[in-house]
Scaffold this motif. Structure first.
Motif, PDB file in Angstrom:
ATOM      1  N   VAL A  70      -3.712  -5.284   0.157  1.00 13.83           N
ATOM      2  CA  VAL A  70      -4.802  -4.476   0.701  1.00 13.83           C
ATOM      3  C   VAL A  70      -5.781  -5.313   1.514  1.00 13.83           C
ATOM      4  O   VAL A  70      -6.165  -4.960   2.639  1.00 13.83           O
ATOM      5  CB  VAL A  70      -5.555  -3.754  -0.437  1.00 13.83           C
ATOM      6  N   LYS A  82       0.824  -1.208   0.000  1.00  8.08           N
ATOM      7  CA  LYS A  82       0.000   0.000   0.000  1.00  8.08           C
ATOM      8  C   LYS A  82       0.859   1.259   0.000  1.00  8.08           C
ATOM      9  O   LYS A  82       0.510   2.258  -0.663  1.00  8.08           O
ATOM     10  CB  LYS A  82      -0.945  -0.012   1.212  1.00  8.08           C
ATOM     11  N   ASP A 131      -5.687   0.918  -7.779  1.00  6.64           N
ATOM     12  CA  ASP A 131      -5.972   1.751  -6.609  1.00  6.64           C
ATOM     13  C   ASP A 131      -7.146   2.680  -6.873  1.00  6.64           C
ATOM     14  O   ASP A 131      -8.012   2.864  -6.012  1.00  6.64           O
ATOM     15  CB  ASP A 131      -4.722   2.561  -6.246  1.00  6.64           C
TER      16      ASP A 131
END
Length: 403
Positions: free
Chosen positions: A250, A24, A213
């Motif tokens: 994630v 991330k 993302d």
């Protein structure tokens, strides 16, 4: 029409390592860099409510990459980041502390001098490299496999790059690039890896995560924490590995059920999964398929490791499924948005619709747990990058499919 599948039965039993280069924090930095590009905007995430109802799932979301920097495909995300990181490395600076606009400056050009980037491509990656090279006042040479569409070649040349159509397939074109680069001192910007060439392919993969993302951010904004299912198409496996690797970081143990899609004649990921010893295997031949962006016979070993460890199913299909997906997206139901999706971009919707509507694939549907509670995310990775063939599919019914 043909779909073959293999379920990754030992995925949960493997000792998996999360790919740290797709963490991330890394992706946050990648996205920050892409936001410094002039004209950066998130590409649309289309919500196809009527299509979802028609085929029997709760939600369908399509990430439409035909809007990316007016280049009609997502690939520029990878090539631009890799070139940016390469320039920063030569300058001795951290890419996290600079901008694309700075790298375009005359001062940077004076410091690093003239560079030539060279790559092999089925079209979209080469166009992305050509665009980045032009923006940065550098040169690009792009090698394409035999049979490349005229429009894809022209699009690369329009950006000032030299485009050379070979009489080779994609994988042999990559080997030619290696030879040319060594002989001339060029910098290779390739979206696959081999022994001794791993850093830049990882940068390319990192670049692709901006797309992934954005999709999660857009879902979160409408109150959806995560999709239950993700469909990812694979050529060498770099895009699929990048998206899946990021989502693994994630979502951890709550990772969406992920299916990897390939054309029959270039199904190297599928072959690697079938053999099942954990190693990547290639396929040979002309690799002929309508899905030219996926016409790759040798897996990127970096991407393969991620797909091996985190995906749930691998599917190999005939070209008819991609053509079906193109027609579905171009002919929306009710007030669903129309999406212009090219051959490699539309395979996700084509396969999903067949799994849900054709009784021959009931077992696949059940193994994936696809039902009225499923929220499905697919990536339309390109628009009509070959407009002539796009019209042949939509207007003339090329690759007709009857259920």
């Amino acid at each position: 029409m043909h779909i073959s599948s293999v379920y990754n039965t030992d995925r949960k039993d493997r000792s998996r390592e999360y790919p740290l280069f797709l963490s991330k924090e890394e992706v946050k930095n990648v996205r920050r860099f892409h936001k410094t590009f002039r004209g950066y905007e998130r590409t649309p995430l289309s919500r196809l409510n009527n299509l979802a109802k028609e085929i029997g799932v709760k939600e369908i979301f399509v990430k439409d990459e035909s809007f990316r920097f007016n280049l009609n495909a997502f690939k520029v995300l990878g090539g631009s980041l890799a070139i940016g990181k390469l320039l920063c490395k030569k300058l001795g600076i951290n890419i996290n502390e600079t901008t694309f606009e700075y790298l375009k400056s005359d001062g940077v050009r004076e410091k690093i001098g003239q560079m030539t980037f060279v790559t092999a491509t089925d079209g979209n990656h080469g166009r992305g490299v050509a665009w980045a090279a032009k923006e940065l006042n550098q040169k690009a040479i792009v090698y394409l496999p035999k049979g490349s569409a005229i429009r894809r070649v022209e699009a690369i040349r329009e950006l000032g790059a030299e485009a050379i159509v070979t009489d080779l397939n994609y994988d042999d074109a990559v080997r030619l690039v290696m030879k040319v680069a060594q002989e001339n001192g060029y910098e290779i910007i390739q979206d696959t890896a081999w022994n001794g060439y791993e850093e830049i392919p990882k940068w390319v993969m990192q670049g692709y995560t901006t797309m992934a993302d954005e999709a999660i951010e857009q879902l979160n904004e409408i109150g959806i924490e995560r999709p239950t299912h993700v469909f990812l198409q694979a050529g060498v496996g770099s895009m699929a590995g990048a998206v899946l690797g990021y989502y693994a970081n994630v979502f951890k143990d709550n990772l969406p059920i992920t299916t990897i899609l390939e054309p029959d004649n270039a199904a190297c990921i599928f072959k690697s999964a079938i053999i099942g010893d954990g190693k990547p295997y290639g396929v040979s031949g002309d690799l002929e398929t309508i899905m030219v962006g996926l016409a790759c016979g040798e897996p990127n070993p970096i991407g393969w490791n991620i797909l091996r460890d985190f995906s749930d199913m691998y599917i190999s299909s005939s070209d008819h499924a991609a053509a079906r997906g193109m027609r579905i997206l171009a002919n929306p139901i009710g007030n669903d948005e129309k999406i212009v999706s090219g051959e490699s971009g539309a395979i996700g919707i084509g396969i999903l619709s067949l799994i849900m509507q054709d009784e021959n694939y009931k077992e696949i549907k059940e193994k994936l747990g696809l039902n009225e509670n499923s929220t499905v995310l697919v990536f339309s990775t390109e628009g009509d990058t070959d407009p002539v063939n796009y019209r042949k599919v939509l207007w003339d019914g090329k690759y007709e499919l009857s259920l």
